[in-house]
Scaffold this motif. Structure first.
Motif, short mmCIF file in Angstrom:
data_model
loop_
_atom_site.label_atom_id
_atom_site.label_comp_id
_atom_site.label_asym_id
_atom_site.label_seq_id
_atom_site.Cartn_x
_atom_site.Cartn_y
_atom_site.Cartn_z
N GLU A 131 7.26 5.71 -0.60
CA GLU A 131 7.36 6.86 0.30
C GLU A 131 5.98 7.20 0.83
O GLU A 131 4.97 6.89 0.20
CB GLU A 131 7.96 8.06 -0.45
CG GLU A 131 9.44 7.92 -0.72
CD GLU A 131 10.22 7.54 0.53
OE1 GLU A 131 10.14 8.28 1.52
OE2 GLU A 131 10.90 6.50 0.53
N LEU A 132 5.96 7.86 1.98
CA LEU A 132 4.69 8.35 2.52
C LEU A 132 4.30 9.59 1.72
O LEU A 132 4.90 10.65 1.87
CB LEU A 132 4.86 8.70 4.00
CG LEU A 132 3.63 9.31 4.68
CD1 LEU A 132 2.47 8.32 4.70
CD2 LEU A 132 3.98 9.76 6.10
N LYS A 133 3.30 9.43 0.86
CA LYS A 133 2.84 10.56 0.04
C LYS A 133 1.88 11.42 0.84
O LYS A 133 0.95 10.90 1.44
CB LYS A 133 2.09 10.03 -1.20
CG LYS A 133 2.96 9.90 -2.43
CD LYS A 133 2.10 9.62 -3.65
CE LYS A 133 2.15 8.16 -4.04
NZ LYS A 133 1.13 7.71 -4.96
N LYS A 180 1.70 6.27 7.78
CA LYS A 180 3.16 6.23 7.87
C LYS A 180 3.66 4.86 8.34
O LYS A 180 4.65 4.32 7.81
CB LYS A 180 3.62 7.31 8.86
CG LYS A 180 5.12 7.44 8.99
CD LYS A 180 5.45 8.70 9.77
CE LYS A 180 6.94 8.88 9.90
NZ LYS A 180 7.36 8.93 11.31
N THR A 181 2.98 4.28 9.32
CA THR A 181 3.39 2.97 9.84
C THR A 181 3.23 1.89 8.76
O THR A 181 4.08 1.00 8.65
CB THR A 181 2.57 2.61 11.09
OG1 THR A 181 2.68 3.67 12.02
CG2 THR A 181 3.07 1.33 11.73
N TYR A 182 2.16 1.96 7.98
CA TYR A 182 2.01 0.99 6.90
C TYR A 182 3.18 1.09 5.92
O TYR A 182 3.72 0.07 5.48
CB TYR A 182 0.69 1.22 6.14
CG TYR A 182 -0.58 0.98 6.95
CD1 TYR A 182 -0.78 -0.22 7.63
CD2 TYR A 182 -1.59 1.94 7.02
CE1 TYR A 182 -1.94 -0.45 8.36
CE2 TYR A 182 -2.76 1.73 7.74
CZ TYR A 182 -2.93 0.54 8.41
OH TYR A 182 -4.08 0.32 9.13
N VAL A 183 3.59 2.32 5.59
CA VAL A 183 4.70 2.52 4.65
C VAL A 183 5.99 1.95 5.24
O VAL A 183 6.72 1.18 4.59
CB VAL A 183 4.89 4.01 4.30
CG1 VAL A 183 6.15 4.22 3.47
CG2 VAL A 183 3.67 4.56 3.55
N GLU A 184 6.26 2.30 6.49
CA GLU A 184 7.52 1.85 7.12
C GLU A 184 7.57 0.32 7.23
O GLU A 184 8.60 -0.29 6.96
CB GLU A 184 7.67 2.50 8.50
CG GLU A 184 8.05 3.97 8.37
CD GLU A 184 8.01 4.70 9.71
OE1 GLU A 184 7.56 4.11 10.71
OE2 GLU A 184 8.43 5.87 9.71
N ASN A 185 6.45 -0.27 7.65
CA ASN A 185 6.44 -1.73 7.81
C ASN A 185 6.56 -2.43 6.46
O ASN A 185 7.20 -3.47 6.34
CB ASN A 185 5.18 -2.19 8.53
CG ASN A 185 5.23 -1.82 10.02
OD1 ASN A 185 6.30 -1.55 10.56
ND2 ASN A 185 4.09 -1.80 10.66
N LEU A 186 5.95 -1.86 5.44
CA LEU A 186 6.05 -2.46 4.10
C LEU A 186 7.50 -2.46 3.63
O LEU A 186 8.00 -3.46 3.12
CB LEU A 186 5.17 -1.71 3.10
CG LEU A 186 5.26 -2.22 1.66
CD1 LEU A 186 4.76 -3.66 1.56
CD2 LEU A 186 4.50 -1.32 0.71
N ALA A 191 -1.44 -3.15 0.77
CA ALA A 191 -2.79 -2.73 0.38
C ALA A 191 -3.20 -1.47 1.15
O ALA A 191 -3.83 -0.57 0.60
CB ALA A 191 -3.79 -3.86 0.63
N GLN A 192 -2.82 -1.38 2.42
CA GLN A 192 -3.19 -0.20 3.18
C GLN A 192 -2.45 1.06 2.69
O GLN A 192 -3.01 2.15 2.73
CB GLN A 192 -2.94 -0.41 4.69
CG GLN A 192 -3.98 -1.31 5.36
CD GLN A 192 -5.38 -0.70 5.39
OE1 GLN A 192 -6.04 -0.55 4.37
NE2 GLN A 192 -5.84 -0.32 6.58
N VAL A 193 -1.22 0.92 2.21
CA VAL A 193 -0.53 2.07 1.62
C VAL A 193 -1.31 2.54 0.38
O VAL A 193 -1.63 3.71 0.22
CB VAL A 193 0.93 1.71 1.23
CG1 VAL A 193 1.57 2.84 0.42
CG2 VAL A 193 1.75 1.44 2.50
N TRP A 194 -1.65 1.58 -0.46
CA TRP A 194 -2.39 1.91 -1.69
C TRP A 194 -3.76 2.53 -1.34
O TRP A 194 -4.15 3.58 -1.88
CB TRP A 194 -2.60 0.65 -2.53
CG TRP A 194 -3.06 0.91 -3.92
CD1 TRP A 194 -2.26 1.06 -5.03
CD2 TRP A 194 -4.41 1.11 -4.36
NE1 TRP A 194 -3.05 1.32 -6.13
CE2 TRP A 194 -4.36 1.37 -5.76
CE3 TRP A 194 -5.64 1.10 -3.73
CZ2 TRP A 194 -5.51 1.60 -6.52
CZ3 TRP A 194 -6.79 1.35 -4.48
CH2 TRP A 194 -6.72 1.59 -5.87
#
Ligand SMILES: [Fe+2]
Ligand SMILES: [Fe+2]
Lengths: 249, 242
Positions: free
Chosen positions: A29-31, A58-64, A99-102
């Motif tokens: 989830e987008l934290k 947000k885009t990194y989360v959605e694409n992941l 990695a970008q989400v993290w």
């Protein structure tokens, strides 16, 4: 034969998803940052946070989510996906998003309203031991962030010899173990992929992190980040976690 | 003011001659020393159009920062690195010579790439966006199927590029064919092959579009075609393919 079964399962999963819409993986989830989007004003503007968190992150989360659903990575932790998909530097598609989400989750926690100043306690002692002084650490960290060619990140990390992983073939500048080090990484790469590092602090030096507030003046952004935004509390508690992990292995 | 004028001058010998009576700043003295050893000092090339002339495709604010700040910084750091290289070579200091290669590639590449990029753009009233005619137009149809197919390919590769970099239309002089390539950071096209000649380079660093397009790089890519100077690309193509 096994390959055929896996392929069939993948197909079947895809078909299900097409009928039901993509499954939501609750882990990704987008934290939100641990403060309101205007809390870092005037140093980091609300507009920057609105785009950086509300669009880029947000885009990194959605694409992941889209990349992982129905694959063998489904059900793995973010850290596992990062290490697996880094693939010793020959990166697989989900790596950049994972990695970008993290990195962004980690980055938001590195800041707080009214941050900056100096660390204290054991963290300060280790910084003085490993860099000579807090000022020398500051200079080294700022230089790393300023000289990362293109997009990327600069890190303060604890380097431990005990910890190892598959990707640890080419850790950058592996001079000594069990000490604090400053490192930088390109694009989405983070120190988790090299196995032996526990990240404690990071600064995002992609241009999107500072362009609305500082335009081309990356060094100004880095200075202000260190002077007014860094949450040394967060860095200290990560050092505690790193020590606990190292002694438990 | 004098120091600025001195810096923007191409040959410092001339400057030193003309301004011999004036005190020289440290930077100028260093630059003069470089010149005395025959080092070229790179300067920011002028644009062939005003900063605001590419609006609304690219805002004047972006163009000004991009040219005066970003490109200038690459040039400043390129000159600095070349000066350090010169000193290291003179002292036979091989480890410094090798260490400087990254800075030279990055800043020298930044200068090369941006110099091409400015030529690749033109205001609409000066022919910006007009599709290529003649031999380049035919070559594009031959290699990509159509002009639109080329645009789709460049847009797709530019949007997919991670982090900072460039997407290029190049000519492979050896194989005599057009190629679309991407390069990371400020790597020039030639790093992808010694026979590659850049016809068109599109800057997909965030600084190239962020103030106007924010996180939506595909919109920047979609709009930049309205101000692409295909006359320049055609001239290079004709010269290099003959
Ligand atoms: Fe970012
Ligand atoms: Fe640029």
């Amino acid at each position: 034969m096994l390959r055929h079964i896996v392929f069939f399962v993948l197909l079947f999963k895809k078909a299900c998803c097409a009928m039901q819409g993509p499954k939501v993986n609750a882990k990704f989830e987008l934290k939100p940052p641990p403060y309101p989007l205007n809390a870092l004003e005037p140093v980091m503007s609300q507009q920057t946070l609105e785009f950086h968190w509300g669009k880029h992150h947000k885009t990194y989360v959605e694409n992941l989510k889209k990349q992982v659903v129905g694959t063998e990575l489904d059900g793995k932790t973010l850290e596992e996906i990062i290490v697996t998909s880094y693939n010793k530097g020959d990166i697989l598609p989900p790596f950049n998003n994972a990695a970008q989400v993290w990195n962004h989750d980690f980055f938001w926690e590195c800041m707080k309203p009214g941050g900056g100043g100096e660390p204290s306690g054991e963290l300060l002692e280790l910084i003085e031991r490993d860099f000579g002084s807090f000022e020398k650490f500051l200079a080294e960290f700022k230089a790393a962030a300023a000289t990362q060619f293109g997009s990327g990140w600069a890190w303060l990390a604890y380097r431990a010899s005990k910890f190892d992983a598959e990707n640890a073939e080419n850790p950058p500048s592996p001079d000594e173990d069990n000490k604090l080090v400053v490192i930088k990484s390109p694009n989405a790469v983070n120190p988790l992929v090299w196995g032996c590092y526990y990240p404690l602090l990071t600064i995002d030096v992609w241009e999107h992190a500072y362009y609305l507030d500082f335009q081309n003046r990356r060094p100004d952004y880095i200075s202000v980040f260190m002077d007014k935004l860094v949450s040394w509390d967060a860095v200290s508690s990560r050092l505690e976690e790193a020590k606990a992990l190292i002694t438990s292995t | 003011m004098a120091a600025r004028a001195l810096f923007s001058s191409k040959t410092l010998a001339r400057v030193v001659r003309n301004d011999a009576a004036k005190p020289l700043g440290v930077g100028v003295a260093a630059a003069a020393a470089m010149h005395s050893r025959g080092l070229h000092v790179y300067t920011l090339p002028d644009l062939d159009y005003d900063y605001g002339a590419l609006e609304p495709a690219i805002s004047g604010e972006i163009m000004q920062l991009h040219h005066q700040k970003h490109h200038q910084t690459y040039i400043t750091n390129y000159n600095k690195a070349l000066e350090q290289l010169d000193a290291a070579v003179a002292k036979a200091d091989s480890s410094t010579v090798v260490k400087l290669q990254n800075a030279i590639k990055f800043n020298g590449g930044g200068h090369i790439n941006h110099s091409i990029f400015w030529k690749n753009l033109a205001p609409v009233r000066e022919g910006g966006g007009e599709p290529p005619k003649g031999s380049l137009g035919w070559a594009i149809d031959t290699h990509f199927g159509s002009f639109d197919a080329l645009i789709q390919k460049v847009n797709a590769e530019g949007a997919a590029l991670q982090g900072s970099g460039w997407v290029w239309l190049g000519l492979d002089k050896e194989l005599k064919r057009l190629v679309v390539e991407t390069t990371a950071n400020q790597d020039p096209l030639v790093t992808k092959g010694p026979n590659l000649v850049p016809l068109l380079g599109v800057d997909v660093w965030e600084h190239a579009y962020y103030l106007q397009y924010k996180n939506v790089r595909p919109d920047y890519l979609k709009n930049i075609w309205k101000v692409i100077n295909w006359k320049y690309a055609s001239e290079v193509y004709e010269k290099e393919s003959s």
